[in-house]
Scaffold this motif. Structure first.
Motif, PDB file in Angstrom:
ATOM      1  N   ALA A 167       0.836  -1.210   0.000  1.00  0.00           N
ATOM      2  CA  ALA A 167       0.000   0.000   0.000  1.00  0.00           C
ATOM      3  C   ALA A 167       0.868   1.255   0.000  1.00  0.00           C
ATOM      4  O   ALA A 167       0.582   2.218  -0.714  1.00  0.00           O
ATOM      5  CB  ALA A 167      -0.948  -0.003   1.197  1.00  0.00           C
ATOM      6  N   ALA A 168       1.939   1.248   0.773  1.00  0.00           N
ATOM      7  CA  ALA A 168       2.837   2.406   0.826  1.00  0.00           C
ATOM      8  C   ALA A 168       3.510   2.617  -0.526  1.00  0.00           C
ATOM      9  O   ALA A 168       3.640   3.749  -0.995  1.00  0.00           O
ATOM     10  CB  ALA A 168       3.882   2.213   1.921  1.00  0.00           C
ATOM     11  N   LYS A 169       3.915   1.534  -1.172  1.00  0.00           N
ATOM     12  CA  LYS A 169       4.559   1.629  -2.489  1.00  0.00           C
ATOM     13  C   LYS A 169       3.586   2.208  -3.509  1.00  0.00           C
ATOM     14  O   LYS A 169       3.951   3.060  -4.315  1.00  0.00           O
ATOM     15  CB  LYS A 169       5.049   0.243  -2.917  1.00  0.00           C
ATOM     16  CG  LYS A 169       5.758   0.226  -4.221  1.00  0.00           C
ATOM     17  CD  LYS A 169       7.118   0.842  -4.105  1.00  0.00           C
ATOM     18  CE  LYS A 169       7.899   0.624  -5.379  1.00  0.00           C
ATOM     19  NZ  LYS A 169       9.135   1.361  -5.395  1.00  0.00           N
ATOM     20  N   LEU A 170       2.325   1.744  -3.474  1.00  0.00           N
ATOM     21  CA  LEU A 170       1.321   2.274  -4.399  1.00  0.00           C
ATOM     22  C   LEU A 170       1.090   3.759  -4.160  1.00  0.00           C
ATOM     23  O   LEU A 170       0.934   4.533  -5.109  1.00  0.00           O
ATOM     24  CB  LEU A 170       0.012   1.501  -4.272  1.00  0.00           C
ATOM     25  CG  LEU A 170       0.008   0.101  -4.858  1.00  0.00           C
ATOM     26  CD1 LEU A 170      -1.306  -0.605  -4.543  1.00  0.00           C
ATOM     27  CD2 LEU A 170       0.247   0.132  -6.354  1.00  0.00           C
ATOM     28  N   GLU A 171       1.072   4.174  -2.911  1.00  0.00           N
ATOM     29  CA  GLU A 171       0.919   5.596  -2.592  1.00  0.00           C
ATOM     30  C   GLU A 171       2.092   6.396  -3.134  1.00  0.00           C
ATOM     31  O   GLU A 171       1.916   7.482  -3.662  1.00  0.00           O
ATOM     32  CB  GLU A 171       0.781   5.807  -1.081  1.00  0.00           C
ATOM     33  CG  GLU A 171      -0.588   5.476  -0.558  1.00  0.00           C
ATOM     34  CD  GLU A 171      -1.707   6.283  -1.221  1.00  0.00           C
ATOM     35  OE1 GLU A 171      -1.574   7.512  -1.341  1.00  0.00           O
ATOM     36  OE2 GLU A 171      -2.697   5.667  -1.624  1.00  0.00           O
ATOM     37  N   ASP A 172       3.296   5.851  -3.013  1.00  0.00           N
ATOM     38  CA  ASP A 172       4.479   6.523  -3.551  1.00  0.00           C
ATOM     39  C   ASP A 172       4.368   6.688  -5.061  1.00  0.00           C
ATOM     40  O   ASP A 172       4.676   7.742  -5.599  1.00  0.00           O
ATOM     41  CB  ASP A 172       5.751   5.737  -3.222  1.00  0.00           C
ATOM     42  CG  ASP A 172       6.182   5.870  -1.779  1.00  0.00           C
ATOM     43  OD1 ASP A 172       5.655   6.756  -1.067  1.00  0.00           O
ATOM     44  OD2 ASP A 172       7.044   5.081  -1.349  1.00  0.00           O
ATOM     45  N   VAL A 173       3.931   5.634  -5.746  1.00  0.00           N
ATOM     46  CA  VAL A 173       3.798   5.686  -7.211  1.00  0.00           C
ATOM     47  C   VAL A 173       2.735   6.714  -7.603  1.00  0.00           C
ATOM     48  O   VAL A 173       2.941   7.503  -8.528  1.00  0.00           O
ATOM     49  CB  VAL A 173       3.487   4.292  -7.789  1.00  0.00           C
ATOM     50  CG1 VAL A 173       3.115   4.371  -9.260  1.00  0.00           C
ATOM     51  CG2 VAL A 173       4.684   3.371  -7.585  1.00  0.00           C
ATOM     52  N   LYS A 174       1.617   6.737  -6.894  1.00  0.00           N
ATOM     53  CA  LYS A 174       0.563   7.723  -7.179  1.00  0.00           C
ATOM     54  C   LYS A 174       1.093   9.137  -6.971  1.00  0.00           C
ATOM     55  O   LYS A 174       0.823  10.033  -7.764  1.00  0.00           O
ATOM     56  CB  LYS A 174      -0.655   7.490  -6.291  1.00  0.00           C
ATOM     57  CG  LYS A 174      -1.451   6.270  -6.665  1.00  0.00           C
ATOM     58  CD  LYS A 174      -2.606   6.084  -5.702  1.00  0.00           C
ATOM     59  CE  LYS A 174      -3.337   4.789  -5.963  1.00  0.00           C
ATOM     60  NZ  LYS A 174      -4.399   4.559  -4.990  1.00  0.00           N
TER      61      LYS A 174
END
Length: 105
Positions: free
Chosen positions: A14-21
């Motif tokens: 989830a943190a990685k996806l937030e970073d990508v967004k």
């Protein structure tokens, strides 16, 4: 507090996806008419470093996004060696036919 490995993995994803967004928003912000917003985006992308490299390289690889290329190259130049290494690695993976087409021009 006993957190399972599975839960930790979900949190990390989830943190990685937030970073990508966040990176994608910053890349879009590089085209903002407001110079201050563009500078904030540039600083944010350089701070994101490795998380930003893949998405920035994808912009450069997309001819439909040519108007973004100058700003993306500016960000990458400011990242120094990590960006250079990522560019070299990406070029090493370019199919032979792409090199042949480039050489023909």
């Amino acid at each position: 507090c006993d957190i399972s490995r599975e839960r930790l993995d979900r949190i990390a994803i989830a943190a990685k996806l937030e970073d990508v967004k966040r990176v994608e928003k910053l890349i879009a912000q590089l085209q903002d008419a407001d110079a201050d917003k563009r500078m904030q985006a540039l600083a944010g992308l350089q701070e994101a470093r490795r998380t930003a490299l893949g998405p920035l390289l994808l912009v450069l690889a997309d001819p439909a996004r040519a108007e973004e290329h100058t700003n993306v190259r500016t960000v990458l130049a400011g990242m120094g060696r990590p960006a250079r290494d990522a560019l070299v690695a990406a070029l090493d993976r370019v199919p032979a036919w792409v090199g042949e087409r480039l050489a023909a021009h």
